[in-house]
Design a protein around this motif. Structure first.
Motif, mmCIF file in Angstrom:
data_model
loop_
_atom_site.group_PDB
_atom_site.id
_atom_site.type_symbol
_atom_site.label_atom_id
_atom_site.label_comp_id
_atom_site.label_asym_id
_atom_site.label_seq_id
_atom_site.Cartn_x
_atom_site.Cartn_y
_atom_site.Cartn_z
ATOM 1 N N TYR A 169 -8.048 1.398 -0.648
ATOM 2 C CA TYR A 169 -7.310 2.548 -1.179
ATOM 3 C C TYR A 169 -8.067 3.195 -2.338
ATOM 4 C CZ TYR A 169 -3.665 5.177 -3.592
ATOM 5 O OH TYR A 169 -2.949 6.156 -4.229
ATOM 6 N N TYR A 170 -8.545 2.382 -3.274
ATOM 7 C CA TYR A 170 -9.279 2.931 -4.417
ATOM 8 C C TYR A 170 -10.546 3.661 -3.978
ATOM 9 C CZ TYR A 170 -6.260 0.252 -7.569
ATOM 10 O OH TYR A 170 -5.192 -0.246 -8.255
ATOM 11 N N ILE B 120 -4.859 2.220 6.153
ATOM 12 C CA ILE B 120 -5.395 1.204 5.248
ATOM 13 C C ILE B 120 -5.087 -0.199 5.750
ATOM 14 C CG2 ILE B 120 -5.187 0.231 2.914
ATOM 15 C CD1 ILE B 120 -4.924 3.143 1.912
ATOM 16 N N LYS C 136 -6.075 -2.840 -1.457
ATOM 17 C CA LYS C 136 -6.141 -2.084 -2.712
ATOM 18 C C LYS C 136 -7.540 -1.508 -2.909
ATOM 19 C CE LYS C 136 -6.940 -4.182 -6.275
ATOM 20 N NZ LYS C 136 -7.594 -4.701 -7.338
ATOM 21 N N SER D 243 -1.135 4.740 4.661
ATOM 22 C CA SER D 243 -0.827 3.311 4.526
ATOM 23 C C SER D 243 -1.127 2.562 5.815
ATOM 24 C CB SER D 243 0.637 3.119 4.142
ATOM 25 O OG SER D 243 0.893 3.711 2.894
ATOM 26 N N LYS E 178 -10.926 5.211 -1.174
ATOM 27 C CA LYS E 178 -10.472 6.483 -0.599
ATOM 28 C C LYS E 178 -10.117 7.475 -1.697
ATOM 29 C CE LYS E 178 -8.763 4.790 3.849
ATOM 30 N NZ LYS E 178 -9.630 5.532 4.721
ATOM 31 N N ILE F 35 0.830 -1.204 0.000
ATOM 32 C CA ILE F 35 0.000 0.000 0.000
ATOM 33 C C ILE F 35 0.865 1.254 0.000
ATOM 34 C CG2 ILE F 35 -1.635 1.336 1.409
ATOM 35 C CD1 ILE F 35 -2.882 -0.887 -0.297
ATOM 36 N N THR G 283 0.466 4.610 -2.157
ATOM 37 C CA THR G 283 0.102 5.888 -1.542
ATOM 38 C C THR G 283 1.278 6.821 -1.345
ATOM 39 O OG1 THR G 283 0.428 5.133 0.738
ATOM 40 C CG2 THR G 283 -1.743 4.756 -0.246
#
Length: 168
Positions: free
Chosen positions: A65-66, A32, A62, A29, A68, A19, A23
């Motif tokens: 993260y996407y 996440i 992932k 990170s 976010k 991550i 990022t």
């Protein structure tokens, strides 16, 4: 199955490295990674054991993260998004400078998960093939091949898009 503390000890560093490559932000990170384990604990019964736990955790991370990014980018201009992704001279000068970095990201999204991971780690984290292999638990040769295939697939997709644009 291992208990959650054992899984956290075993996989949290791998997830963090993966991550962080996306990022380049320590706090995000870490957040996440925490969110990943919360989601994993809630959905452990959905883990089908068709892949490694590492892969499953990284896929969850992932996706978080996407989500976010999607949430953040609703109010951000394309120029600001492009500035976040700095790597001017990789992937053959960002496919001959014809496509923006945002388009490159969209094209990477169309690749299979394993290739996406390699592309992100190579382009945005600027990791060597050996480092990518270490993060993903593969060989350096595998990393090279996956990057090459991903690059070729993106080129192929861009050529198709250019042909379609010329027809219009």
């Amino acid at each position: 199955m291992q208990n959650i503390e054992e899984m956290y000890e075993k996989y949290s560093k791998i997830i963090y490295k993966y991550i962080f490559c996306l990022t380049k932000n320590r706090e995000l990170s870490e957040e996440i990674v925490q969110d990943t384990f919360l989601v994993a604990v809630k959905n452990i019964d959905k883990f089908q054991k068709k892949s490694k736990l590492t892969t499953w955790f990284c896929a969850i991370a992932k996706n978080i993260y996407y989500k976010k990014i999607k949430k953040e980018t609703k109010n951000i201009s394309i120029e600001e998004i492009s500035e976040k992704f700095t790597s001017e001279n990789l992937i053959e000068d960002i496919i001959c400078q014809k496509e923006s970095k945002l388009e490159l990201i969209k094209n990477i999204q169309n690749l299979d998960i394993e290739t996406q991971k390699v592309m992100y780690l190579r382009i945005y984290a600027e990791l060597s093939y050996e480092e990518i292999a270490e993060v993903l638990g593969k060989t350096a040769s595998w990393s090279r091949i996956m990057f090459f295939r991903g690059k070729e697939k993106i080129k192929e997709n861009l050529k198709k898009e250019n042909k379609n644009e010329k027809r219009m």
